[in-house]
Design an enzyme around this catalytic site. Sequence first.
Site, PDB file in Angstrom:
ATOM      1  N   ASP A 168      -6.571  -2.776  -7.129  1.00  0.00           N
ATOM      2  CA  ASP A 168      -7.296  -3.380  -5.780  1.00  0.00           C
ATOM      3  C   ASP A 168      -7.615  -4.862  -6.288  1.00  0.00           C
ATOM      4  O   ASP A 168      -8.024  -5.317  -7.236  1.00  0.00           O
ATOM      5  CB  ASP A 168      -8.544  -2.568  -5.559  1.00  0.00           C
ATOM      6  CG  ASP A 168      -8.814  -2.912  -3.728  1.00  0.00           C
ATOM      7  OD1 ASP A 168      -8.003  -2.371  -3.160  1.00  0.00           O
ATOM      8  OD2 ASP A 168      -9.715  -3.776  -3.776  1.00  0.00           O
TER       9      ASP A 168
ATOM     10  N   ARG B 296      -3.374   6.957   0.759  1.00  0.00           N
ATOM     11  CA  ARG B 296      -3.981   8.203   1.573  1.00  0.00           C
ATOM     12  C   ARG B 296      -2.944   8.731   2.441  1.00  0.00           C
ATOM     13  O   ARG B 296      -3.165   9.840   2.718  1.00  0.00           O
ATOM     14  CB  ARG B 296      -5.253   7.877   2.244  1.00  0.00           C
ATOM     15  CG  ARG B 296      -6.558   7.530   1.452  1.00  0.00           C
ATOM     16  CD  ARG B 296      -7.748   6.971   2.061  1.00  0.00           C
ATOM     17  NE  ARG B 296      -7.242   5.506   2.538  1.00  0.00           N
ATOM     18  CZ  ARG B 296      -8.070   4.739   3.271  1.00  0.00           C
ATOM     19  NH1 ARG B 296      -9.178   5.087   3.767  1.00  0.00           N
ATOM     20  NH2 ARG B 296      -7.426   3.574   3.367  1.00  0.00           N
TER      21      ARG B 296
ATOM     22  N   ARG C  61      -7.668  12.043  -5.340  1.00  0.00           N
ATOM     23  CA  ARG C  61      -8.915  11.319  -5.145  1.00  0.00           C
ATOM     24  C   ARG C  61      -9.973  12.516  -4.743  1.00  0.00           C
ATOM     25  O   ARG C  61     -10.978  12.060  -4.678  1.00  0.00           O
ATOM     26  CB  ARG C  61      -8.508  10.371  -3.698  1.00  0.00           C
ATOM     27  CG  ARG C  61      -8.133   9.150  -4.179  1.00  0.00           C
ATOM     28  CD  ARG C  61      -9.126   8.161  -4.465  1.00  0.00           C
ATOM     29  NE  ARG C  61      -9.992   7.845  -3.214  1.00  0.00           N
ATOM     30  CZ  ARG C  61     -11.194   7.967  -3.169  1.00  0.00           C
ATOM     31  NH1 ARG C  61     -11.805   8.854  -3.862  1.00  0.00           N
ATOM     32  NH2 ARG C  61     -11.898   7.559  -1.845  1.00  0.00           N
TER      33      ARG C  61
ATOM     34  N   ARG D 235       0.964  -1.220   0.035  1.00  0.00           N
ATOM     35  CA  ARG D 235       0.019   0.053  -0.056  1.00  0.00           C
ATOM     36  C   ARG D 235       0.676   1.124  -0.007  1.00  0.00           C
ATOM     37  O   ARG D 235       0.454   2.235   0.641  1.00  0.00           O
ATOM     38  CB  ARG D 235      -0.893  -0.071   1.161  1.00  0.00           C
ATOM     39  CG  ARG D 235      -1.778  -1.165   1.528  1.00  0.00           C
ATOM     40  CD  ARG D 235      -2.712  -1.624   0.403  1.00  0.00           C
ATOM     41  NE  ARG D 235      -3.878  -0.631   0.331  1.00  0.00           N
ATOM     42  CZ  ARG D 235      -4.930  -0.923   1.058  1.00  0.00           C
ATOM     43  NH1 ARG D 235      -5.162  -1.922   1.714  1.00  0.00           N
ATOM     44  NH2 ARG D 235      -5.906   0.130   1.099  1.00  0.00           N
TER      45      ARG D 235
ATOM     46  N   TYR E  12     -14.457 -11.801   0.935  1.00  0.00           N
ATOM     47  CA  TYR E  12     -15.209 -10.213   0.448  1.00  0.00           C
ATOM     48  C   TYR E  12     -16.536 -10.752  -0.209  1.00  0.00           C
ATOM     49  O   TYR E  12     -17.530 -10.108  -0.050  1.00  0.00           O
ATOM     50  CB  TYR E  12     -14.453  -9.457  -0.513  1.00  0.00           C
ATOM     51  CG  TYR E  12     -13.390  -8.758   0.423  1.00  0.00           C
ATOM     52  CD1 TYR E  12     -13.754  -7.618   1.395  1.00  0.00           C
ATOM     53  CD2 TYR E  12     -11.992  -9.081   0.693  1.00  0.00           C
ATOM     54  CE1 TYR E  12     -12.934  -6.840   2.078  1.00  0.00           C
ATOM     55  CE2 TYR E  12     -11.094  -8.495   1.214  1.00  0.00           C
ATOM     56  CZ  TYR E  12     -11.561  -7.455   2.142  1.00  0.00           C
ATOM     57  OH  TYR E  12     -10.742  -6.517   2.926  1.00  0.00           O
TER      58      TYR E  12
HETATM   59  O1  CP3 Z   1       0.200  -1.041  -2.612  1.00  0.00           O
HETATM   60  C1  CP3 Z   1      -0.289  -0.348  -3.319  1.00  0.00           C
HETATM   61  O2  CP3 Z   1      -0.016   0.844  -3.243  1.00  0.00           O
HETATM   62  C2  CP3 Z   1      -0.829  -0.601  -4.567  1.00  0.00           C
HETATM   63  C3  CP3 Z   1      -2.286  -0.451  -4.235  1.00  0.00           C
HETATM   64  C4  CP3 Z   1      -3.310  -1.365  -3.373  1.00  0.00           C
HETATM   65  C5  CP3 Z   1      -4.612  -1.034  -3.051  1.00  0.00           C
HETATM   66  N1  CP3 Z   1      -4.940  -2.306  -2.451  1.00  0.00           N
HETATM   67  C6  CP3 Z   1      -5.008   0.302  -3.382  1.00  0.00           C
HETATM   68  C7  CP3 Z   1      -6.070   0.821  -2.296  1.00  0.00           C
HETATM   69  C8  CP3 Z   1      -3.177  -2.811  -3.113  1.00  0.00           C
HETATM   70  C9  CP3 Z   1      -1.956  -3.728  -3.204  1.00  0.00           C
HETATM   71  C10 CP3 Z   1      -4.379  -2.922  -2.360  1.00  0.00           C
HETATM   72  C11 CP3 Z   1      -4.528  -4.442  -1.766  1.00  0.00           C
HETATM   73  C12 CP3 Z   1      -5.790  -4.799  -0.882  1.00  0.00           C
HETATM   74  N2  CP3 Z   1      -6.750  -4.131  -0.904  1.00  0.00           N
HETATM   75  C13 CP3 Z   1      -5.816  -5.654  -0.226  1.00  0.00           C
HETATM   76  C14 CP3 Z   1      -4.630  -6.468   0.618  1.00  0.00           C
HETATM   77  C15 CP3 Z   1      -3.650  -5.777   1.591  1.00  0.00           C
HETATM   78  C16 CP3 Z   1      -4.086  -5.264   2.795  1.00  0.00           C
HETATM   79  O3  CP3 Z   1      -4.211  -4.412   3.085  1.00  0.00           O
HETATM   80  O4  CP3 Z   1      -4.529  -6.620   3.483  1.00  0.00           O
HETATM   81  C17 CP3 Z   1      -7.136  -5.667   0.421  1.00  0.00           C
HETATM   82  C18 CP3 Z   1      -7.562  -6.447   1.816  1.00  0.00           C
HETATM   83  C19 CP3 Z   1      -7.997  -4.768  -0.396  1.00  0.00           C
HETATM   84  C20 CP3 Z   1      -9.449  -4.427  -0.203  1.00  0.00           C
HETATM   85  C21 CP3 Z   1      -9.544  -3.027   0.254  1.00  0.00           C
HETATM   86  N3  CP3 Z   1      -9.316  -1.962  -0.786  1.00  0.00           N
HETATM   87  C22 CP3 Z   1      -9.879  -2.618   1.431  1.00  0.00           C
HETATM   88  C23 CP3 Z   1     -10.378  -3.324   2.617  1.00  0.00           C
HETATM   89  C24 CP3 Z   1     -10.203  -1.048   1.277  1.00  0.00           C
HETATM   90  C25 CP3 Z   1     -10.664  -0.256   2.216  1.00  0.00           C
HETATM   91  C26 CP3 Z   1      -9.896   0.132   3.382  1.00  0.00           C
HETATM   92  C27 CP3 Z   1      -8.424   0.843   3.170  1.00  0.00           C
HETATM   93  O5  CP3 Z   1      -7.464   0.286   3.263  1.00  0.00           O
HETATM   94  O6  CP3 Z   1      -8.566   1.803   2.264  1.00  0.00           O
HETATM   95  C28 CP3 Z   1      -9.634  -1.057  -0.249  1.00  0.00           C
HETATM   96  C29 CP3 Z   1      -9.502   0.662  -0.787  1.00  0.00           C
HETATM   97  C30 CP3 Z   1      -8.038   0.967  -1.339  1.00  0.00           C
HETATM   98  N4  CP3 Z   1      -7.340   0.194  -2.105  1.00  0.00           N
HETATM   99  C31 CP3 Z   1      -7.365   1.940  -1.198  1.00  0.00           C
HETATM  100  C32 CP3 Z   1      -6.277   2.211  -1.788  1.00  0.00           C
HETATM  101  C33 CP3 Z   1      -5.433   3.240  -2.089  1.00  0.00           C
HETATM  102  C34 CP3 Z   1      -8.128   3.246  -0.405  1.00  0.00           C
HETATM  103  C35 CP3 Z   1      -9.269   3.965  -1.186  1.00  0.00           C
HETATM  104  C36 CP3 Z   1      -9.428   5.626  -1.037  1.00  0.00           C
HETATM  105  O7  CP3 Z   1      -8.550   6.170  -2.006  1.00  0.00           O
HETATM  106  O8  CP3 Z   1     -10.214   5.749  -0.242  1.00  0.00           O
END
Ligand code: CP3
Length: 346
Positions: A77, A32, A41, A28, A154
């Site tokens: 994602d 944010r 965003r 990640r 999910y």
């Molecule tokens: O690593 C990176 O920079 C690349 C992008 C990336 C995102 N999600 C962008 C994202 C990666 C590799 C992920 C993986 C992901 N997504 C996982 C596995 C990693 C982990 O944290 O366990 C999971 C479980 C998800 C599912 C997901 N997507 C959730 C639970 C959420 C909401 C909660 C949160 O952490 O924001 C997302 C949204 C998400 N995915 C955001 C980002 C940057 C935030 C969205 C926003 O801008 O509001």
Amino acid sequence: MKYAAPDSLFLRACRREAVAQTPVWLMRQAGRYLPEYRSIREKLTFLELCTRSEVAAEVTAGTVRHLGVDAAIVFADILLPLVPMGLGLTYEKGDGPRVAAPLRTGGDVAKLPAFDVGERLGYVGETIRLTRGDLGTATPIIGFAGAPFTVASYAIEGGSSRNYVHVKTMMYRDPATWDALMRYVVDVTADYLNLQIAAGADAVQLFDSWVGCLSIGDYARYVQPHVARLVARITPGTPVILFGTATESLLEAERDTGASVIGFDWRVDLASTWERIGHDVAIQGNLDPVALFAGRDHVVEETRKVLAAAAGRPGHIFNLGHGILPETPVDNVLALVDAVHAYEHR
Ligand code: CP3
């Protein structure tokens, strides 16, 4: 110039070759906690950002330049495949992903559509191509997908979950439906990852973030064979990183899927865990992401402890034990990357 140079630190570490410096990237890493990301965003929803490849590539590459990390991870994602699966995916401010039509019955699973992965998810490949054009061949690009259990969690729960009651209920009461769902998710995920590799991804990571809720018995019976089939279907020669959290009891079974790199969280001791699963597999980890909320000196000290535990052994990729949290101070992230690069094993 489709792929990165094979002698990059990150790719060498994936193959357990000696490196002059431990490679580092952060799960990640684009998100944010970065003001640049937050300002993008303000203009686009999260799904718009993921599907607009030029913007997603700029986020991917801009983050690498800002942090100085040794690998890019494509901005996307793990839940994007739920859109063509027809489950009604949305991201709600504050409480994360929501699935409008969660899968609960054999009938629900039987109705899952066949779809063309290139047509529906090809934008992720385009993001990878544009990122390569921007970063050139010096920086490896990591493609990724959710591992079958975490994607299914999910799809079945309809969002994040505490006890995974619906998931486990399906496993225990209707193993044939669980199996059919796993087979479907493996098919989609194999095509999706191979699409990313064809577009230029140098390695892929499978995020099995929530699999640590399972006993080893249930993992071995309901999940491991599916992950092993998925790993076997990934384009040969591409390193596969298998990551999960709270996986202490699952690590040998994860290793036996054939993945080339095993990622784990901060709950386990790196040195003894690596010894336990064997030094013939590469590892990724494992600083607590919350350590980044401490003072800078503490961040540097904790970073060095992880590196000392890996003892300069070939096959360590430095990472956090889970993704960077949204409130993380950026300066501490930069201090971490510097500390990894400055570290000299004695
Ligand atoms: O690593 C990176 O920079 C690349 C992008 C990336 C995102 N999600 C962008 C994202 C990666 C590799 C992920 C993986 C992901 N997504 C996982 C596995 C990693 C982990 O944290 O366990 C999971 C479980 C998800 C599912 C997901 N997507 C959730 C639970 C959420 C909401 C909660 C949160 O952490 O924001 C997302 C949204 C998400 N995915 C955001 C980002 C940057 C935030 C969205 C926003 O801008 O509001």
